[in-house]
Design a protein around this motif. Structure first.
Motif, short mmCIF file in Angstrom:
data_model
loop_
_atom_site.label_atom_id
_atom_site.label_comp_id
_atom_site.label_asym_id
_atom_site.label_seq_id
_atom_site.Cartn_x
_atom_site.Cartn_y
_atom_site.Cartn_z
N LYS A 1 0.98 -1.09 -0.07
CA LYS A 1 0.03 -0.04 -0.04
C LYS A 1 0.95 1.27 0.05
CE LYS A 1 -3.88 -2.21 2.38
NZ LYS A 1 -4.74 -2.05 3.40
N THR A 2 0.44 2.37 -0.67
CA THR A 2 1.26 3.40 -0.70
C THR A 2 1.63 4.17 0.46
OG1 THR A 2 0.16 3.95 -2.95
CG2 THR A 2 1.24 6.00 -1.85
N ASP A 3 0.64 4.12 1.38
CA ASP A 3 0.88 4.92 2.65
C ASP A 3 2.04 3.92 3.33
OD1 ASP A 3 -0.74 7.06 2.34
OD2 ASP A 3 -2.39 6.16 3.49
N ASP A 7 5.59 5.67 4.68
CA ASP A 7 5.70 5.70 6.17
C ASP A 7 7.10 4.80 6.36
OD1 ASP A 7 3.66 7.15 6.60
OD2 ASP A 7 2.26 5.49 7.49
N SER A 8 7.26 3.80 5.64
CA SER A 8 8.37 2.92 5.78
C SER A 8 9.75 3.76 5.36
CB SER A 8 8.13 1.61 4.98
OG SER A 8 7.38 0.65 5.55
N PHE A 9 9.24 4.28 4.29
CA PHE A 9 10.74 5.13 3.70
C PHE A 9 11.17 6.33 4.77
CE2 PHE A 9 12.74 8.57 1.57
CZ PHE A 9 13.82 7.67 0.89
N ILE A 10 10.01 6.86 5.44
CA ILE A 10 10.48 8.08 6.13
C ILE A 10 11.11 7.39 7.40
CG2 ILE A 10 9.40 9.59 7.64
CD1 ILE A 10 7.36 10.12 5.56
N ASP A 11 10.69 6.21 8.06
CA ASP A 11 11.08 5.51 9.14
C ASP A 11 12.51 5.28 9.03
OD1 ASP A 11 11.00 4.93 11.72
OD2 ASP A 11 9.69 3.16 11.53
N VAL A 12 12.97 4.64 7.87
CA VAL A 12 14.27 4.13 7.76
C VAL A 12 15.33 5.17 7.03
CG1 VAL A 12 15.58 2.43 6.25
CG2 VAL A 12 13.52 1.76 7.62
N ALA A 13 14.71 6.03 6.39
CA ALA A 13 15.85 6.98 5.54
C ALA A 13 15.94 8.04 6.47
CB ALA A 13 15.23 7.32 4.37
N GLN A 215 5.01 0.81 -13.81
CA GLN A 215 6.37 -0.07 -14.27
C GLN A 215 5.90 -1.43 -13.73
OE1 GLN A 215 9.52 2.09 -12.91
NE2 GLN A 215 9.57 3.52 -14.58
N LYS A 216 5.19 -1.66 -12.81
CA LYS A 216 4.82 -2.93 -12.23
C LYS A 216 6.08 -3.39 -11.29
CE LYS A 216 1.41 -4.73 -15.43
NZ LYS A 216 0.35 -4.13 -14.56
N LEU A 217 6.93 -2.19 -10.84
CA LEU A 217 7.91 -2.48 -10.17
C LEU A 217 7.59 -3.01 -8.64
CD1 LEU A 217 10.63 0.27 -10.26
CD2 LEU A 217 10.97 -2.18 -10.82
N ILE A 218 6.21 -2.58 -7.97
CA ILE A 218 6.19 -2.88 -6.68
C ILE A 218 5.43 -4.26 -6.70
CG2 ILE A 218 4.67 -2.30 -4.67
CD1 ILE A 218 5.09 0.49 -5.65
N SER A 219 4.80 -4.59 -7.73
CA SER A 219 4.05 -5.97 -7.66
C SER A 219 5.08 -7.14 -7.76
CB SER A 219 3.00 -6.17 -8.65
OG SER A 219 3.54 -5.55 -9.85
N HIS A 220 6.13 -6.94 -8.59
CA HIS A 220 7.09 -7.86 -9.11
C HIS A 220 8.51 -7.59 -8.16
CE1 HIS A 220 5.10 -7.88 -13.14
NE2 HIS A 220 4.60 -8.71 -12.33
N ALA A 221 8.39 -6.75 -7.15
CA ALA A 221 9.53 -6.49 -6.38
C ALA A 221 10.48 -7.84 -5.77
CB ALA A 221 9.42 -5.52 -5.46
N GLN A 222 9.48 -8.79 -5.06
CA GLN A 222 10.00 -9.77 -4.59
C GLN A 222 10.54 -10.67 -5.69
OE1 GLN A 222 10.24 -10.02 -1.03
NE2 GLN A 222 11.66 -11.94 -1.75
N THR A 223 10.29 -10.78 -6.69
CA THR A 223 10.88 -11.60 -7.79
C THR A 223 11.99 -11.07 -8.18
OG1 THR A 223 8.47 -12.51 -8.50
CG2 THR A 223 10.29 -12.62 -10.05
#
Length: 235
Positions: A1-3, A7-13, A215-223
């Motif tokens: 999910k976008t949020d 939130d994950s980016f803000i927390d880690v970066a 670009q379907k980067l997120i749905s295919h990220a794990q692969t």
């Protein structure tokens, strides 16, 4: 999910593992030139593992990452050391003058990383210290290499909220997850400038995520993430 991604980016970066205050975006804007320092055995193994992961980071971020032949020409030092030398490494390499702080880090850390930034928040240089005997004793040699070398890219904080991820101490991930892949992609997107603060970062991250979804980067990220780095070697 976008949020969740934002939130994950803000927390880690933007947060910092050992500091309470938030920072702006920090990342490399020039090539990384790395140099190995070995104070223990198994030099070939340690270099092979590190190089495979650095090649993975290069392919994900688009940053030029190359080995150099002298310490003087490097802006990233990767030190494979020993537990008995760790307190002194923190003094001589991290320049931590406080004995109390050094003792705390020795007690609480398996391996460590540190980077310094320029005035524009671009990363100037970094050091990774891995006490090999301690890391092996805790079965964390590979995860140390992966986590510390990834954190010095500009994702310095550990967080229990980000999962699955190498930045979560409760996660079982030794190698980059699909989420980590996306966080690195977000950080090194050209639209995300160094120094940008939390108050103005959300619209930029939203636009980047929308682009990644197209670009379907997120749905295919794990692969995608499992095709590089240490995955073919270890899985």
């Amino acid at each position: 999910k976008t949020d969740y991604l934002i939130d994950s980016f803000i927390d880690v970066a933007l947060n910092n593992e050992y500091l309470s205050r938030q920072s702006g975006v920090r990342k490399w804007t020039k090539p990384i030139k790395y140099y190995f320092i070995h104070r223990t055995a198994d030099k070939a193994l340690h270099e092979r593992l590190s190089k495979l992961h650095l090649q993975h980071l290069e392919s994900i971020t688009g940053l030029n990452i190359q080995q150099v032949n002298t310490k003087k020409s490097a802006n990233l030092l990767i030190i494979f050391s020993k537990e008995s030398l760790l307190a002194n490494e923190l003094l001589t390499e991290f320049h931590i003058q406080s004995k109390k702080q050094r003792q705390h880090l020795v007690r609480s850390s398996v391996c460590l990383a540190h980077f310094t930034i320029n005035k524009n928040s671009s990363i100037q240089k970094a050091i990774v210290i891995i006490p090999v005997d301690r890391a092996r004793a805790k079965a964390k040699l590979v995860s140390c290499i992966v986590e510390e070398l990834t954190q010095i890219m500009g994702l310095p904080n550990d967080s229990g909220k980000v999962f699955p991820s190498i930045f979560n101490d409760r996660s079982t991930n030794e190698l980059l997850s699909g989420l980590d892949f996306i966080l690195l992609k977000m950080l090194y997107h050209p639209a995300l400038q160094t120094g940008i603060q939390k108050k103005s970062i959300r619209p930029k991250l939203l636009a980047i995520i929308q682009e990644f979804n197209k670009q379907k980067l997120i749905s295919h990220a794990q692969t995608l993430v499992t095709k590089g780095g240490l995955y073919p070697l270890l899985y």
